[in-house]
Scaffold this active site. Structure first.
Site, PDB file in Angstrom:
ATOM      1  N   LYS A 197     -34.360  10.063  10.745  1.00 33.21           N
ATOM      2  CA  LYS A 197     -32.988  10.561  10.814  1.00 33.21           C
ATOM      3  C   LYS A 197     -32.283  10.614   9.451  1.00 33.21           C
ATOM      4  O   LYS A 197     -32.480  11.540   8.697  1.00 33.21           O
ATOM      5  CB  LYS A 197     -32.194   9.750  11.819  1.00 33.21           C
ATOM      6  CG  LYS A 197     -32.725   9.911  13.264  1.00 33.21           C
ATOM      7  CD  LYS A 197     -31.734   9.416  14.283  1.00 33.21           C
ATOM      8  CE  LYS A 197     -32.291   9.297  15.679  1.00 33.21           C
ATOM      9  NZ  LYS A 197     -32.459  10.564  16.371  1.00 33.21           N
TER      10      LYS A 197
ATOM     11  N   PHE B   5     -36.128   4.060  23.860  1.00 33.05           N
ATOM     12  CA  PHE B   5     -36.257   5.465  23.466  1.00 33.05           C
ATOM     13  C   PHE B   5     -36.945   5.524  22.111  1.00 33.05           C
ATOM     14  O   PHE B   5     -36.392   5.090  21.105  1.00 33.05           O
ATOM     15  CB  PHE B   5     -34.907   6.200  23.401  1.00 33.05           C
ATOM     16  CG  PHE B   5     -35.121   7.675  23.162  1.00 33.05           C
ATOM     17  CD1 PHE B   5     -35.328   8.542  24.227  1.00 33.05           C
ATOM     18  CD2 PHE B   5     -35.189   8.194  21.872  1.00 33.05           C
ATOM     19  CE1 PHE B   5     -35.578   9.900  24.005  1.00 33.05           C
ATOM     20  CE2 PHE B   5     -35.435   9.541  21.641  1.00 33.05           C
ATOM     21  CZ  PHE B   5     -35.629  10.390  22.712  1.00 33.05           C
TER      22      PHE B   5
ATOM     23  N   ASP C 218     -38.251  -0.286  15.423  1.00 31.62           N
ATOM     24  CA  ASP C 218     -37.890   1.124  15.389  1.00 31.62           C
ATOM     25  C   ASP C 218     -36.422   1.206  14.987  1.00 31.62           C
ATOM     26  O   ASP C 218     -35.523   1.049  15.813  1.00 31.62           O
ATOM     27  CB  ASP C 218     -38.132   1.767  16.759  1.00 31.62           C
ATOM     28  CG  ASP C 218     -37.757   3.252  16.763  1.00 31.62           C
ATOM     29  OD1 ASP C 218     -37.066   3.691  15.823  1.00 31.62           O
ATOM     30  OD2 ASP C 218     -38.140   3.965  17.718  1.00 31.62           O
TER      31      ASP C 218
END
Ligand SMILES: Cc1ncc(COP(=O)(O)O)c(C=O)c1O
Length: 416
Positions: free
Chosen positions: A258, A144, A229
């Site tokens: 985030k 993802f 990531d």
């Protein structure tokens, strides 16, 4: 005058005028403090998701709020047409924390991934000598990395991809955690391997020990970039500053997002070496809001908090204990519990329903959690959560997971 609306009214408005690209649990939040949030009727919940790790420091952290308020009164946006007095300071701090040299700032996580794709391709053509338009990036099954058309093109999730094609070519997907498949897939046209060191959305999938080191070795051996990531796992969530640290692996680039924004502003970053980052020249990449003063000031405070408070150490300690307690429940519903730091997945046996059914039941007893994939509940509370609050959560979880008869198979909320 602001009209006071009920939860039901807010949900109706949202569903009527908002697109249905999410299926939220039926709770309408209006206030947050630390690990706690309140709905519009004043009911209190413990936040066990923290906006998918974006709230590592909890809601309305006083120091982050103070920085944001001060910066709001000074300067919020300049665009990159001019310099501002927050960007350089923040980039230096972030590069230093990462043990890297340069930073490129964007806004969302997906934009950081897009930036890394451009960086890797240009590096592949200009530095490695890959023939034009032949560059390949290896990624992994169940990845993802975000929601843009290029990124969903490398997804293996049908619900993310269906009817969004045609997709960008140049990606090779290999099974996660499969060394031999990676070895077989890498070619002289591979410019990068893009990896989540722990797959978050896939259900907190932790690769076997040695896999990340193998990725590192393969990339080094084939002169390809290893791009980690760490948008979800980075900045202390998994008990280390970066999840790559669990294997002492240093990638060629970190992707962050985030929690860098302190739960206030979107900000994301690609952090790498000067020799790789130099492929970007004026005009080749950018973003109007990327590196804005408000986001940079907030991110600088987040980095100061990481350096001063070392939240990864709390995450490691509390997470290990919490996982053991969850395993100790010996619930008939649970087939597995796994986690690193405070990123924890609990697998639900399919015969007892979907993870979402259990999230409804947990909501009823005051815990905000979210399913990821159909059978896994993700627990990812703010890293500042107290041991006492985690104990409170465990009591509630024990209630839900002990009472077989109470969880609805139809996904309806139950009342315990
Ligand atoms: C590993 C990873 N990469 C990228 C993204 C995309 O970030 P954003 O939603 O900010 O675009 C996410 C979001 O969940 C993620 O978990």
């Amino acid at each position: 005058m602001v009209q006071k609306r009920s939860s039901k009214q807010h949900i109706e408005l949202t569903e009527t005028f908002g697109a249905h690209n999410y299926a939220p649990l039926e709770v309408v939040l209006s206030r947050g403090e630390g690990a706690w949030v309140w709905d519009v009727e004043g009911k209190r919940y413990l936040d066990m998701l923290s906006a998918y790790s974006a709230l590592n420091f909890g809601h309305c952290h006083p120091r982050i709020q103070k920085t944001a308020h001060a910066q709001l009164d000074l300067l919020t946006l300049t665009s990159r047409a001019f310099y501002n007095d927050t960007l350089g300071v923040m980039c230096e701090k972030l590069a230093t924390l990462c043990g890297m040299e340069q930073v490129l700032l964007m806004n969302s996580g997906a934009e950081a991934v897009e930036t890394a794709i451009k960086m890797a391709r240009r590096w592949g053509y200009r530095e490695k000598g890959i023939p034009r338009d032949k560059a390949e990036i290896i990624c992994f099954s169940n990845n993802f990395h975000g929601r843009t058309t290029t990124i969903v093109g490398m997804s293996t999730s049908e619900s993310s991809r269906a009817d969004f094609g045609p997709f960008t070519p140049g990606f090779v997907v290999v099974p996660f955690n499969d060394k031999a498949a990676l070895d077989a897939a890498i070619t002289r046209n591979t410019c990068a391997v893009l990896i989540e060191p722990i797959q978050g959305e896939a259900g907190i999938i932790i690769p076997d020990s040695g896999f990340l080191s193998h990725v590192r070795a393969v990339c080094t051996g084939h002169n390809a970039l290893m791009i980690a990531d760490e948008i979800q796992t980075g900045l202390c969530r998994t008990g280390k500053i970066f999840a790559c640290n669990h294997e002492a692996v240093i990638p060629d680039a970190y992707l962050l997002g985030k929690s860098l924004g302190g739960g206030i502003t979107p900000i994301s970053a690609v952090v790498s070496s000067r020799s790789v980052m130099q492929v970007f020249t004026p005009g080749s990449h950018g973003s109007t809001f990327g590196g804005n003063p408000l986001a940079c000031a907030v991110a600088e405070t987040v980095l100061d908090l990481i350096i001063e408070e070392r939240p990864h150490e709390r995450a490691a300690k509390l997470g290990a204990w919490f996982v053991e307690e969850l395993r100790g429940l010996n619930s008939p519903y649970i087939s597995a519990v796994r986690g690193r730091g405070l990123l924890i997945g609990v697998d639900i046996l399919p015969e007892y329903g979907k993870a979402k059914d259990f999230c409804h039941a947990l909501l009823d007893v005051g815990l905000l959690c979210k399913d990821t994939r159909e059978q896994t509940i993700r627990f990812a509370p703010p890293l500042i959560i107290s041991e006492e609050d985690l104990r409170w959560a465990l009591e509630r979880i024990a209630l839900v997971f002990a009472r077989k008869d109470k969880v609805s198979r139809a996904g309806q909320p139950c009342n315990i």
